[in-house]
Design an enzyme around this catalytic site. Structure first.
Site, short mmCIF file in Angstrom:
data_model
loop_
_atom_site.label_atom_id
_atom_site.label_comp_id
_atom_site.label_asym_id
_atom_site.label_seq_id
_atom_site.Cartn_x
_atom_site.Cartn_y
_atom_site.Cartn_z
N HIS A 102 0.88 -1.24 0.03
CA HIS A 102 -0.03 -0.02 -0.07
C HIS A 102 0.88 1.25 -0.15
O HIS A 102 2.03 1.27 0.71
CB HIS A 102 -0.92 0.03 1.26
CG HIS A 102 -2.03 0.98 1.07
ND1 HIS A 102 -1.57 2.39 1.38
CD2 HIS A 102 -3.28 0.98 0.85
CE1 HIS A 102 -2.94 3.14 1.11
NE2 HIS A 102 -3.98 2.09 0.85
N GLU A 151 -3.88 1.99 -7.11
CA GLU A 151 -4.44 3.29 -6.26
C GLU A 151 -3.46 4.46 -6.44
O GLU A 151 -2.42 4.41 -6.03
CB GLU A 151 -4.11 2.82 -4.84
CG GLU A 151 -4.81 1.55 -4.45
CD GLU A 151 -5.53 1.63 -2.99
OE1 GLU A 151 -6.61 1.33 -2.80
OE2 GLU A 151 -4.44 1.59 -2.20
N GLY A 157 -7.82 9.01 -0.20
CA GLY A 157 -8.23 9.81 1.15
C GLY A 157 -8.37 11.54 0.52
O GLY A 157 -8.59 12.34 1.69
N SER A 187 -10.76 6.85 -2.81
CA SER A 187 -12.06 8.03 -2.54
C SER A 187 -13.17 7.37 -3.47
O SER A 187 -14.03 8.17 -3.65
CB SER A 187 -11.58 9.37 -3.21
OG SER A 187 -10.70 9.90 -2.45
N GLY A 208 -11.31 2.63 1.23
CA GLY A 208 -10.68 2.93 2.58
C GLY A 208 -11.87 3.74 3.40
O GLY A 208 -12.72 3.19 4.21
P1 PGA Z 1 -9.93 5.82 0.39
O1 PGA Z 1 -8.72 4.98 0.79
O2 PGA Z 1 -10.93 4.99 -0.23
O3 PGA Z 1 -10.08 6.32 1.85
O4 PGA Z 1 -9.23 7.02 -0.47
C1 PGA Z 1 -8.17 3.68 -0.24
C2 PGA Z 1 -7.04 3.12 0.12
O5 PGA Z 1 -6.05 3.62 0.66
O6 PGA Z 1 -6.83 1.82 0.02
#
Ligand code: PGA
Length: 226
Positions: A102, A151, A157, A187, A208
């Site tokens: 990640h 990602e 985020g 997101s 997330g």
């Molecule tokens: P997010 O996180 O959906 O809050 O953007 C995704 C992740 O980091 O796996």
């Protein structure tokens, strides 16, 4: 098969985690449509809480087909004098899946490709399915990784998910193996997940923030698979 992976990161107390799983299982057990899709292998749900909660949460999902518990990371070491580490062989009895690589681990814990490759190998060795996160086409896609989660850092985020058109463009450059499902993360919310159905190019989501709410997480699954 469409994959829905909840990445809780370092959120929730054990009480909040148990509340989440109770709501999640209650909603799931009354949703005939989702239960059919789960039993027909159309959907797979993987909940990745902090490792300390794995055992407790697993007790609640045993009766469901295609609902699994995973970890957010594993040690790059097999065993030995590595204070604080939890190895793949220790986690193996509790999990079927693990996220590795990640971007938050790459950034905050300085994980490099050598470390990530060791983790993918240890997951293979222990028959745990790996979910390898890549930030862009420059990160290595190990052939032995099972699922690839794209990602983009700018989308994680931030509330700014990458458009499906841009996701498809990046996917073309990734050199995925035929056996590797392509997951998008960054997101994702129940409001905007529908657009990712375009072209059937996205095999699911790594979620997330929106996964912290059991009902929103389930809403994403319903919207994307309806
Ligand atoms: P997010 O996180 O959906 O809050 O953007 C995704 C992740 O980091 O796996």
């Amino acid at each position: 098969m469409k994959y829905f992976i909840a990445n809780w990161k370092a959120h929730k107390t054990i009480y909040e985690a148990l509340d989440w799983i109770k709501i999640f299982t209650k909603v799931l057990s009354t949703d005939e449509d989702l239960l059919v899709k789960l039993s027909q292998n159309q959907i797979k749900i993987i909940v990745c809480p902090p490792s300390l909660y794995l055992y407790f949460l697993k007790q609640h999902i045993k009766e469901f087909n295609n609902v699994h518990i995973g970890t957010q990371d594993i040690s790059m070491f097999e065993q030995g004098s590595y204070t604080g580490e939890v190895s793949a062989s220790m986690l193996k009895p509790h999990i079927e899946y693990s996220i590795v690589g990640h971007s938050e681990r790459r950034k905050e814990f300085h994980e490099n490709e050598t470390m990530i490759e060791s983790k993918v190998k240890l997951l293979n060795k222990n028959a745990v399915t790996s979910i390898l996160c890549v930030r862009n086409q420059h990160d290595s896609l190990y052939q032995s990784a099972d699922l690839i989660a794209f990602e983009p850092v700018e989308a994680i985020g931030t509330g700014r998910n990458m458009s499906i058109q841009d996701v498809i463009e990046i996917k073309k450059t990734l050199n995925l193996q035929p056996h590797q499902p392509f997951i998008y993360g960054g997101s994702i919310t129940a409001q905007d997940c529908r657009e990712y159905k375009e072209g059937d190019e996205v095999d699911g989501f790594l979620i997330g923030k929106a996964s912290l709410d059991a009902k929103e997480f389930i809403q994403i699954i319903k919207t994307f698979t309806s």
